[in-house]
Write a protein that holds these residues in place. Sequence first.
Motif, PDB file in Angstrom:
ATOM      1  N   ARG A 141       0.806  -1.218   0.000  1.00  0.00           N
ATOM      2  CA  ARG A 141       0.000   0.000   0.000  1.00  0.00           C
ATOM      3  C   ARG A 141       0.841   1.272   0.000  1.00  0.00           C
ATOM      4  N   GLU A 142       2.082   1.161   0.486  1.00  0.00           N
ATOM      5  CA  GLU A 142       2.947   2.343   0.487  1.00  0.00           C
ATOM      6  C   GLU A 142       3.111   2.908  -0.926  1.00  0.00           C
ATOM      7  N   GLU A 143       3.050   2.030  -1.926  1.00  0.00           N
ATOM      8  CA  GLU A 143       3.193   2.441  -3.321  1.00  0.00           C
ATOM      9  C   GLU A 143       1.868   2.411  -4.062  1.00  0.00           C
ATOM     10  N   THR A 144       1.060   1.376  -3.793  1.00  0.00           N
ATOM     11  CA  THR A 144      -0.105   1.122  -4.638  1.00  0.00           C
ATOM     12  C   THR A 144      -1.319   1.970  -4.286  1.00  0.00           C
ATOM     13  N   SER A 145      -1.188   2.854  -3.302  1.00  0.00           N
ATOM     14  CA  SER A 145      -2.284   3.787  -3.056  1.00  0.00           C
ATOM     15  C   SER A 145      -2.408   4.796  -4.192  1.00  0.00           C
ATOM     16  N   ILE A 146      -1.314   4.981  -4.952  1.00  0.00           N
ATOM     17  CA  ILE A 146      -1.345   5.967  -6.047  1.00  0.00           C
ATOM     18  C   ILE A 146      -1.051   5.347  -7.418  1.00  0.00           C
ATOM     19  N   LYS A 147      -0.658   4.088  -7.464  1.00  0.00           N
ATOM     20  CA  LYS A 147      -0.333   3.454  -8.742  1.00  0.00           C
ATOM     21  C   LYS A 147      -0.577   1.950  -8.638  1.00  0.00           C
ATOM     22  N   PRO A 148      -0.826   1.268  -9.760  1.00  0.00           N
ATOM     23  CA  PRO A 148      -0.963  -0.190  -9.728  1.00  0.00           C
ATOM     24  C   PRO A 148       0.405  -0.836  -9.493  1.00  0.00           C
ATOM     25  N   LYS A 149       0.400  -2.020  -8.918  1.00  0.00           N
ATOM     26  CA  LYS A 149       1.662  -2.662  -8.536  1.00  0.00           C
ATOM     27  C   LYS A 149       2.645  -2.830  -9.692  1.00  0.00           C
ATOM     28  N   PRO A 150       2.199  -3.156 -10.927  1.00  0.00           N
ATOM     29  CA  PRO A 150       3.179  -3.284 -12.021  1.00  0.00           C
ATOM     30  C   PRO A 150       3.941  -1.997 -12.325  1.00  0.00           C
ATOM     31  N   ASP A 207       5.438  -8.797 -28.418  1.00  0.00           N
ATOM     32  CA  ASP A 207       4.037  -8.471 -28.668  1.00  0.00           C
ATOM     33  C   ASP A 207       3.247  -8.768 -27.395  1.00  0.00           C
ATOM     34  N   PHE A 208       2.862  -7.707 -26.673  1.00  0.00           N
ATOM     35  CA  PHE A 208       2.306  -7.853 -25.334  1.00  0.00           C
ATOM     36  C   PHE A 208       0.832  -7.460 -25.287  1.00  0.00           C
ATOM     37  N   ILE A 209       0.112  -8.153 -24.405  1.00  0.00           N
ATOM     38  CA  ILE A 209      -1.261  -7.784 -24.067  1.00  0.00           C
ATOM     39  C   ILE A 209      -1.301  -7.575 -22.559  1.00  0.00           C
ATOM     40  N   LEU A 210      -1.810  -6.416 -22.133  1.00  0.00           N
ATOM     41  CA  LEU A 210      -1.864  -6.090 -20.712  1.00  0.00           C
ATOM     42  C   LEU A 210      -3.320  -5.972 -20.268  1.00  0.00           C
ATOM     43  N   PRO A 211      -3.860  -6.981 -19.563  1.00  0.00           N
ATOM     44  CA  PRO A 211      -5.203  -6.860 -18.990  1.00  0.00           C
ATOM     45  C   PRO A 211      -5.150  -5.934 -17.768  1.00  0.00           C
ATOM     46  N   LEU A 212      -5.900  -4.846 -17.820  1.00  0.00           N
ATOM     47  CA  LEU A 212      -5.834  -3.815 -16.792  1.00  0.00           C
ATOM     48  C   LEU A 212      -7.050  -3.860 -15.885  1.00  0.00           C
ATOM     49  N   GLY A 213      -6.854  -3.354 -14.669  1.00  0.00           N
ATOM     50  CA  GLY A 213      -7.945  -3.245 -13.709  1.00  0.00           C
ATOM     51  C   GLY A 213      -7.718  -2.049 -12.824  1.00  0.00           C
ATOM     52  N   TYR A 214      -7.257  -2.296 -11.597  1.00  0.00           N
ATOM     53  CA  TYR A 214      -7.026  -1.241 -10.621  1.00  0.00           C
ATOM     54  C   TYR A 214      -6.035  -0.208 -11.153  1.00  0.00           C
ATOM     55  N   LYS A 215      -6.474   1.047 -11.201  1.00  0.00           N
ATOM     56  CA  LYS A 215      -5.659   2.178 -11.677  1.00  0.00           C
ATOM     57  C   LYS A 215      -5.019   1.885 -13.046  1.00  0.00           C
ATOM     58  N   GLY A 216      -5.775   1.207 -13.891  1.00  0.00           N
ATOM     59  CA  GLY A 216      -5.266   0.878 -15.225  1.00  0.00           C
ATOM     60  C   GLY A 216      -4.934   2.091 -16.062  1.00  0.00           C
ATOM     61  N   GLU A 217      -5.573   3.220 -15.757  1.00  0.00           N
ATOM     62  CA  GLU A 217      -5.306   4.438 -16.526  1.00  0.00           C
ATOM     63  C   GLU A 217      -3.864   4.908 -16.356  1.00  0.00           C
ATOM     64  N   VAL A 218      -3.230   4.553 -15.232  1.00  0.00           N
ATOM     65  CA  VAL A 218      -1.833   4.928 -15.013  1.00  0.00           C
ATOM     66  C   VAL A 218      -0.931   4.195 -16.007  1.00  0.00           C
ATOM     67  N   ILE A 219      -1.235   2.919 -16.236  1.00  0.00           N
ATOM     68  CA  ILE A 219      -0.453   2.134 -17.190  1.00  0.00           C
ATOM     69  C   ILE A 219      -0.718   2.617 -18.613  1.00  0.00           C
ATOM     70  N   LYS A 220      -1.977   2.904 -18.926  1.00  0.00           N
ATOM     71  CA  LYS A 220      -2.299   3.442 -20.255  1.00  0.00           C
ATOM     72  C   LYS A 220      -1.552   4.743 -20.515  1.00  0.00           C
ATOM     73  N   GLN A 221      -1.540   5.627 -19.533  1.00  0.00           N
ATOM     74  CA  GLN A 221      -0.875   6.916 -19.699  1.00  0.00           C
ATOM     75  C   GLN A 221       0.628   6.740 -19.875  1.00  0.00           C
ATOM     76  N   TYR A 222       1.207   5.789 -19.147  1.00  0.00           N
ATOM     77  CA  TYR A 222       2.651   5.549 -19.243  1.00  0.00           C
ATOM     78  C   TYR A 222       3.042   5.178 -20.666  1.00  0.00           C
ATOM     79  N   PHE A 223       2.303   4.266 -21.274  1.00  0.00           N
ATOM     80  CA  PHE A 223       2.660   3.839 -22.630  1.00  0.00           C
ATOM     81  C   PHE A 223       2.228   4.869 -23.671  1.00  0.00           C
TER      82      PHE A 223
END
Length: 254
Positions: free
Chosen positions: A15-24, A48-64
């Motif tokens: 939780r120290e990290e994942t309160s603001i970002k998903p664990k990956p 060729d990767f597929i990333l199934p997103l859930g919790y705070k998935g928008e953070v991963i989308k924004q990163y890429f």
Amino acid sequence: MKTIIMCGGKGTRLREETSIKPKPMVEIGGRPVLWHIMSIYARFGFKDFILPLGYKGEVIKQYFHDYNMRHTDFTVELKTGALTAHAGHLEDWRVTLCDTGQETLKGGRLKRVAKYIDGERFMVTYGDGVADIDLNKLLAFHTRSGAIGTFTGVRMPSRFGTVRTGAGGKILSWEEKPVLDEYINCGFFVFERRFLDYLSEDENCDLEKEPLQQLAAEGRLAMYPHPGQWQCMDTLRDSLKLNELWESGQAFWA
């Protein structure tokens, strides 16, 4: 061959990290652990990767979405907003990002991205573990096994010392943090496409329960015994350990 990396969990033990970002997206050496996992696969030509997103998935989308801007130089014309990107090293990866629901378990997430999986074989792993695994050996093992699915097993050291006692409480042996005899599942799966028939899109479909248990009961699940190192990022202690390894030049997965 497609590689699916599970990115939807909440990472409640970090939780120290994942309160603001998903664990990956928790970083090792300034890069998300997800990037390190993808680099393992890319080293063997699987890009060729597929990333199934859930919790705070928008953070991963924004990163890429912003990946080029983050990792190359560019010039911006403030009056017009025009951007000119300058030459720099960028990975030649293809990344498909899919919202698979906030509460969906891993089996349901995998089934929900099935429409993006082509070919008769694909790989799956978790979004929080790194290893010095030889993926070519894993694939060769899977092919020889004739199984529908193969997972990678590792032997882990105990977190504590163990003792063996005899009569009257006499200590027969004392061993500090021994490597356990049992294997644990560390991910790095290979599946034949027909494994998707064992899954449903229901959010309660958990990969490690009914689907893999059924596969095992049918004798169609194999385990590749990984002889090297593996480490997950499950707690703050794990995160600190992985960053220490990176900073000291001992990142066994790199």
